[in-house]
Design a protein around this motif. Sequence first.
Motif, PDB file in Angstrom:
ATOM      1  N   TYR A 168       0.987  -1.361   0.180  1.00 23.11           N
ATOM      2  CA  TYR A 168       0.032  -0.150   0.149  1.00 23.11           C
ATOM      3  C   TYR A 168       0.913   1.362  -0.013  1.00 23.11           C
ATOM      4  O   TYR A 168       2.081   1.213   0.403  1.00 23.11           O
ATOM      5  N   ASP A 188       1.828   6.924   1.998  1.00 21.11           N
ATOM      6  CA  ASP A 188       1.167   7.907   2.577  1.00 21.11           C
ATOM      7  C   ASP A 188      -0.157   7.491   3.340  1.00 21.11           C
ATOM      8  O   ASP A 188      -0.863   8.301   3.797  1.00 21.11           O
ATOM      9  N   ALA A 189      -0.319   6.321   3.128  1.00 22.25           N
ATOM     10  CA  ALA A 189      -1.368   5.799   3.999  1.00 22.25           C
ATOM     11  C   ALA A 189      -1.014   5.695   5.564  1.00 22.25           C
ATOM     12  O   ALA A 189       0.061   5.191   5.620  1.00 22.25           O
ATOM     13  N   SER A 210      -8.574   0.211   8.508  1.00 23.11           N
ATOM     14  CA  SER A 210      -9.485   0.793   7.491  1.00 23.11           C
ATOM     15  C   SER A 210      -9.091   1.844   6.586  1.00 23.11           C
ATOM     16  O   SER A 210      -9.403   2.293   5.574  1.00 23.11           O
ATOM     17  N   VAL A 211      -7.889   2.434   7.170  1.00 22.51           N
ATOM     18  CA  VAL A 211      -7.311   3.769   6.533  1.00 22.51           C
ATOM     19  C   VAL A 211      -6.594   3.174   5.062  1.00 22.51           C
ATOM     20  O   VAL A 211      -5.860   4.051   4.458  1.00 22.51           O
ATOM     21  N   ILE A 212      -6.366   1.782   4.821  1.00 19.36           N
ATOM     22  CA  ILE A 212      -5.648   1.334   3.875  1.00 19.36           C
ATOM     23  C   ILE A 212      -6.538   1.579   2.355  1.00 19.36           C
ATOM     24  O   ILE A 212      -7.722   0.998   2.765  1.00 19.36           O
ATOM     25  N   PRO A 213      -6.008   2.439   1.568  1.00 18.06           N
ATOM     26  CA  PRO A 213      -7.027   2.476   0.352  1.00 18.06           C
ATOM     27  C   PRO A 213      -7.235   1.174  -0.458  1.00 18.06           C
ATOM     28  O   PRO A 213      -6.322   0.439  -0.590  1.00 18.06           O
ATOM     29  N   ALA A 214      -8.339   1.170  -1.021  1.00 18.15           N
ATOM     30  CA  ALA A 214      -8.822  -0.091  -1.803  1.00 18.15           C
ATOM     31  C   ALA A 214      -7.973   0.134  -3.205  1.00 18.15           C
ATOM     32  O   ALA A 214      -7.831   1.472  -3.714  1.00 18.15           O
ATOM     33  N   ASN A 215      -7.383  -0.875  -3.767  1.00 15.59           N
ATOM     34  CA  ASN A 215      -6.524  -0.647  -5.282  1.00 15.59           C
ATOM     35  C   ASN A 215      -7.136  -1.866  -6.147  1.00 15.59           C
ATOM     36  O   ASN A 215      -6.219  -2.648  -6.294  1.00 15.59           O
ATOM     37  N   HIS A 223      -7.703  -5.985   3.905  1.00 12.11           N
ATOM     38  CA  HIS A 223      -8.234  -4.661   3.477  1.00 12.11           C
ATOM     39  C   HIS A 223      -7.762  -4.322   1.997  1.00 12.11           C
ATOM     40  O   HIS A 223      -8.768  -3.417   1.607  1.00 12.11           O
ATOM     41  N   LEU A 224      -6.909  -4.709   1.806  1.00 13.33           N
ATOM     42  CA  LEU A 224      -6.421  -4.492   0.227  1.00 13.33           C
ATOM     43  C   LEU A 224      -7.331  -5.288  -0.934  1.00 13.33           C
ATOM     44  O   LEU A 224      -7.240  -5.307  -1.894  1.00 13.33           O
ATOM     45  N   CYS A 227       5.884   3.777  -7.503  1.00 11.61           N
ATOM     46  CA  CYS A 227       4.383   3.038  -7.571  1.00 11.61           C
ATOM     47  C   CYS A 227       4.519   1.775  -7.623  1.00 11.61           C
ATOM     48  O   CYS A 227       4.931   1.419  -8.789  1.00 11.61           O
TER      49      CYS A 227
END
Length: 237
Positions: free
Chosen positions: A23, A26-27, A91-96, A127-128, A218
């Motif tokens: 992830y 910046d998460a 839950s702060v981990i962004p979906a990708n 979460h990912l 990235c």
Amino acid sequence: MTGNRPDLTHIDHWVFDLDDTLYPSDAPVMAQVSARMTEYVARLLDLPQDEARLLQKSYWRDYGTTLHGLMANHPLDIREYLDYVHDIDHSVIPANPLLIRKLEALPGKRLVYTNGSLKHAENVLVHLGIDHLFDDIFDVEAAGFTPKPHREGFDRFASRFDLPVPRSVLFEDSVRNLKTAHEMGFTTVLIRAKEGLRTEDHSAPGEHPDHVHFAADCLTTFLGEMRTSTTAETSDD
């Protein structure tokens, strides 16, 4: 036509660090973990927060992880420590969704190798939405609590999976962890920290240490640009 696409056609074992790699850096995940490490050190050693923070960072620099430093210098309950520092809001981990597709396309075995706990790794992967895509997770306990960058932990990892190192790649945000991997014969890919989030263990944007084969800003973008045995077969048709 492959152009300047990174050539990983020889790879069939894909090894990923967990935090700040699978992830984005910046998460707000490791900031939570680091704060709880400081709290734990302060409570364990009866120190003010600022002194605990300095000691924590000193142990990280000298021993590879705060835990390894604590183990070398103080009695503690290791599993209590790991449960405490990883008791965070995942839950702060962004979906990708794009990362899911890129990982699905990788030919061969996929592994996670982390200095964190198994429970934390499982939470991150869930979460990912990629927990089903990995063959196994190798955590710090599996490494005998000897963390990266120490060679002993790497050797245990390679032995556990009978890893064909010349056909293996390690994706990492840590420059020093990749140095050990490079010395062992891994292909190494550095995932750089976001602007403003670099620490002494990260490269600045645009930097490319000598022991790193490939560097990217990235992970998802790199996975889409690289050439694998599967994409080579498709492009050769």
